[in-house]
Design a protein around this motif. Structure first.
Motif, PDB file in Angstrom:
ATOM      1  N   THR A   1       0.852  -1.193   0.000  1.00 37.52           N
ATOM      2  CA  THR A   1       0.000   0.000   0.000  1.00 37.52           C
ATOM      3  C   THR A   1       0.886   1.240   0.000  1.00 37.52           C
ATOM      4  O   THR A   1       1.937   1.273   0.633  1.00 37.52           O
ATOM      5  CB  THR A   1      -0.912   0.003   1.246  1.00 37.52           C
ATOM      6  N   ASP A   2       0.462   2.258  -0.706  1.00 33.64           N
ATOM      7  CA  ASP A   2       1.166   3.540  -0.857  1.00 33.64           C
ATOM      8  C   ASP A   2       2.435   3.437  -1.698  1.00 33.64           C
ATOM      9  O   ASP A   2       3.209   4.393  -1.773  1.00 33.64           O
ATOM     10  CB  ASP A   2       1.494   4.176   0.500  1.00 33.64           C
ATOM     11  N   GLU A   3       2.652   2.299  -2.337  1.00 36.10           N
ATOM     12  CA  GLU A   3       3.806   2.153  -3.229  1.00 36.10           C
ATOM     13  C   GLU A   3       3.625   3.072  -4.433  1.00 36.10           C
ATOM     14  O   GLU A   3       2.566   3.092  -5.068  1.00 36.10           O
ATOM     15  CB  GLU A   3       3.932   0.706  -3.704  1.00 36.10           C
ATOM     16  N   ILE A   4       4.662   3.842  -4.739  1.00 34.05           N
ATOM     17  CA  ILE A   4       4.632   4.736  -5.900  1.00 34.05           C
ATOM     18  C   ILE A   4       4.910   3.910  -7.146  1.00 34.05           C
ATOM     19  O   ILE A   4       5.862   3.132  -7.186  1.00 34.05           O
ATOM     20  CB  ILE A   4       5.677   5.862  -5.749  1.00 34.05           C
ATOM     21  N   LEU A   5       4.047   4.056  -8.148  1.00 31.89           N
ATOM     22  CA  LEU A   5       4.278   3.387  -9.427  1.00 31.89           C
ATOM     23  C   LEU A   5       5.338   4.174 -10.187  1.00 31.89           C
ATOM     24  O   LEU A   5       5.212   5.394 -10.364  1.00 31.89           O
ATOM     25  CB  LEU A   5       2.993   3.317 -10.253  1.00 31.89           C
ATOM     26  N   ILE A   6       6.380   3.463 -10.604  1.00 25.25           N
ATOM     27  CA  ILE A   6       7.466   4.110 -11.324  1.00 25.25           C
ATOM     28  C   ILE A   6       7.379   3.712 -12.798  1.00 25.25           C
ATOM     29  O   ILE A   6       7.520   2.544 -13.146  1.00 25.25           O
ATOM     30  CB  ILE A   6       8.838   3.719 -10.730  1.00 25.25           C
ATOM     31  N   PHE A   7       7.123   4.692 -13.629  1.00 24.81           N
ATOM     32  CA  PHE A   7       7.102   4.499 -15.073  1.00 24.81           C
ATOM     33  C   PHE A   7       8.508   4.838 -15.564  1.00 24.81           C
ATOM     34  O   PHE A   7       8.959   5.980 -15.463  1.00 24.81           O
ATOM     35  CB  PHE A   7       6.044   5.408 -15.713  1.00 24.81           C
ATOM     36  N   GLU A   8       9.213   3.826 -16.064  1.00 32.15           N
ATOM     37  CA  GLU A   8      10.654   3.940 -16.312  1.00 32.15           C
ATOM     38  C   GLU A   8      11.052   4.632 -17.610  1.00 32.15           C
ATOM     39  O   GLU A   8      12.202   5.034 -17.759  1.00 32.15           O
ATOM     40  CB  GLU A   8      11.293   2.550 -16.327  1.00 32.15           C
ATOM     41  N   LYS A   9      10.139   4.769 -18.546  1.00 26.11           N
ATOM     42  CA  LYS A   9      10.497   5.352 -19.845  1.00 26.11           C
ATOM     43  C   LYS A   9       9.566   6.514 -20.164  1.00 26.11           C
ATOM     44  O   LYS A   9       8.411   6.520 -19.751  1.00 26.11           O
ATOM     45  CB  LYS A   9      10.398   4.301 -20.951  1.00 26.11           C
ATOM     46  N   THR A  10      10.085   7.473 -20.911  1.00 21.86           N
ATOM     47  CA  THR A  10       9.262   8.596 -21.347  1.00 21.86           C
ATOM     48  C   THR A  10       9.352   8.750 -22.863  1.00 21.86           C
ATOM     49  O   THR A  10      10.416   8.566 -23.447  1.00 21.86           O
ATOM     50  CB  THR A  10       9.686   9.929 -20.690  1.00 21.86           C
ATOM     51  N   PHE A  11       8.215   9.033 -23.448  1.00 22.99           N
ATOM     52  CA  PHE A  11       8.195   9.434 -24.857  1.00 22.99           C
ATOM     53  C   PHE A  11       8.411  10.945 -24.927  1.00 22.99           C
ATOM     54  O   PHE A  11       9.030  11.452 -25.840  1.00 22.99           O
ATOM     55  CB  PHE A  11       6.851   9.096 -25.514  1.00 22.99           C
ATOM     56  N   THR A  12       7.848  11.642 -23.940  1.00 25.71           N
ATOM     57  CA  THR A  12       7.924  13.101 -23.876  1.00 25.71           C
ATOM     58  C   THR A  12       8.234  13.489 -22.443  1.00 25.71           C
ATOM     59  O   THR A  12       7.686  12.909 -21.511  1.00 25.71           O
ATOM     60  CB  THR A  12       6.559  13.725 -24.269  1.00 25.71           C
ATOM     61  N   ASN A  13       9.111  14.483 -22.285  1.00 26.55           N
ATOM     62  CA  ASN A  13       9.386  15.026 -20.952  1.00 26.55           C
ATOM     63  C   ASN A  13       9.830  16.483 -21.088  1.00 26.55           C
ATOM     64  O   ASN A  13      10.911  16.872 -20.651  1.00 26.55           O
ATOM     65  CB  ASN A  13      10.433  14.193 -20.217  1.00 26.55           C
ATOM     66  N   GLU A  14       8.954  17.295 -21.694  1.00 26.09           N
ATOM     67  CA  GLU A  14       9.227  18.724 -21.870  1.00 26.09           C
ATOM     68  C   GLU A  14       9.245  19.400 -20.500  1.00 26.09           C
ATOM     69  O   GLU A  14       8.311  19.235 -19.725  1.00 26.09           O
ATOM     70  CB  GLU A  14       8.146  19.381 -22.728  1.00 26.09           C
ATOM     71  N   GLY A  15      10.273  20.117 -20.204  1.00 29.89           N
ATOM     72  CA  GLY A  15      10.400  20.779 -18.911  1.00 29.89           C
ATOM     73  C   GLY A  15      11.058  19.885 -17.873  1.00 29.89           C
ATOM     74  O   GLY A  15      11.278  20.294 -16.748  1.00 29.89           O
ATOM     75  N   THR A  16      11.360  18.638 -18.248  1.00 31.56           N
ATOM     76  CA  THR A  16      12.037  17.641 -17.403  1.00 31.56           C
ATOM     77  C   THR A  16      11.436  17.519 -16.009  1.00 31.56           C
ATOM     78  O   THR A  16      12.144  17.329 -15.025  1.00 31.56           O
ATOM     79  CB  THR A  16      13.558  17.907 -17.311  1.00 31.56           C
ATOM     80  N   GLY A  17      10.113  17.562 -15.923  1.00 32.17           N
ATOM     81  CA  GLY A  17       9.444  17.471 -14.627  1.00 32.17           C
ATOM     82  C   GLY A  17       9.269  16.053 -14.124  1.00 32.17           C
ATOM     83  O   GLY A  17       9.190  15.830 -12.918  1.00 32.17           O
ATOM     84  N   TYR A  18       9.209  15.062 -15.041  1.00 31.36           N
ATOM     85  CA  TYR A  18       8.987  13.682 -14.607  1.00 31.36           C
ATOM     86  C   TYR A  18      10.326  12.982 -14.399  1.00 31.36           C
ATOM     87  O   TYR A  18      11.203  13.008 -15.253  1.00 31.36           O
ATOM     88  CB  TYR A  18       8.147  12.894 -15.623  1.00 31.36           C
ATOM     89  N   ASP A  19      10.452  12.311 -13.247  1.00 26.65           N
ATOM     90  CA  ASP A  19      11.685  11.589 -12.895  1.00 26.65           C
ATOM     91  C   ASP A  19      11.432  10.089 -13.030  1.00 26.65           C
ATOM     92  O   ASP A  19      10.671   9.506 -12.250  1.00 26.65           O
ATOM     93  CB  ASP A  19      12.085  11.945 -11.462  1.00 26.65           C
ATOM     94  N   THR A  20      12.089   9.452 -14.003  1.00 27.27           N
ATOM     95  CA  THR A  20      11.889   8.027 -14.260  1.00 27.27           C
ATOM     96  C   THR A  20      12.488   7.138 -13.168  1.00 27.27           C
ATOM     97  O   THR A  20      12.167   5.954 -13.104  1.00 27.27           O
ATOM     98  CB  THR A  20      12.506   7.610 -15.612  1.00 27.27           C
ATOM     99  N   SER A  21      13.294   7.685 -12.298  1.00 19.15           N
ATOM    100  CA  SER A  21      13.873   6.860 -11.218  1.00 19.15           C
ATOM    101  C   SER A  21      12.998   6.856  -9.966  1.00 19.15           C
ATOM    102  O   SER A  21      13.055   5.915  -9.182  1.00 19.15           O
ATOM    103  CB  SER A  21      15.287   7.339 -10.867  1.00 19.15           C
ATOM    104  N   THR A  22      12.151   7.881  -9.793  1.00 16.90           N
ATOM    105  CA  THR A  22      11.312   7.957  -8.590  1.00 16.90           C
ATOM    106  C   THR A  22       9.823   7.836  -8.885  1.00 16.90           C
ATOM    107  O   THR A  22       9.036   7.553  -7.979  1.00 16.90           O
ATOM    108  CB  THR A  22      11.524   9.298  -7.855  1.00 16.90           C
TER     109      THR A  22
END
Length: 190
Positions: A75-96
């Motif tokens: 419970t409360d586990e963060i889902l980590i999406f490891e790849k990005t097609f788009t990351n304008e502004g570099t706001g999404y962190d694929t490691s966290t």
């Protein structure tokens, strides 16, 4: 002769009155025209300023996929999406798995997930620790997929993520080339 002078004088006075009226009308017309031109120029200046602001709006958007872990056993586990097609502004962190808003504004977020055949998933879209949208899904024989999301005002530096809101060995997501789990967001208005 006095009568003639009086008539001429009356004509001159009348003509001078007409000229004064024409000058007054022209002055009023010029003042109105000047006011209209000034108003028009101010409106055009405001419109130009709005267009410049719109052009200066930062581009922030991300589209992440490919889950690191499809088991929802915590419970409360963060889902980590490891790849990005788009990351304008570099706001999404694929490691966290966290999106950190580079600028404040109105954002739209979407989550699309597929539950494993015969398994459940209970997920939440979270902003700064508060669940703002939730989804429950049962994977039928076709690996059921759901989409949920929200449009929310986010402050600069705030974090948004997807988490498991309930856990069990019977909870699991599924992914393959036809069933992608995704997390996306876009700045709608700055």
């Amino acid at each position: 002769m006095v009568n003639e002078n009086k008539k001429t004088e009356d004509n001159v006075i009348s003509t001078l009155g007409d000229i004064k009226q024409i000058v007054a009308d022209f002055t009023d017309m010029y003042a109105d025209m000047r006011e209209n031109i000034t108003d028009d120029m101010l409106k055009r200046g405001d419109e130009l300023e709005r267009r410049e602001e719109k052009l200066a709006q930062p581009s922030v958007a991300f589209y992440a996929h490919q889950l690191k872990d499809v088991l929802l056993d915590t419970t409360d586990e963060i889902l980590i999406f490891e790849k990005t097609f788009t990351n304008e502004g570099t706001g999404y962190d694929t490691s966290t798995g966290l999106f950190t808003a580079p600028v404040g504004g109105l954002y739209q977020f979407n989550v699309h997930t597929c539950a494993y055949n015969g398994k459940y998933s209970y997920l939440g879209l979270v902003m700064e620790g508060n669940v703002i949208a939730a989804d429950a899904n049962f994977g039928d024989a076709n690996f059921g997929c759901n989409t949920f999301g929200a449009i929310i005002r986010v402050k600069s530096g705030s974090k948004v993520w997807v988490k498991s809101t309930s856990s069990s060995s019977g909870y699991q997501l599924y992914q393959n080339s036809l069933r992608m789990n995704t997390f996306s967001g876009v700045l709608v208005n700055h």
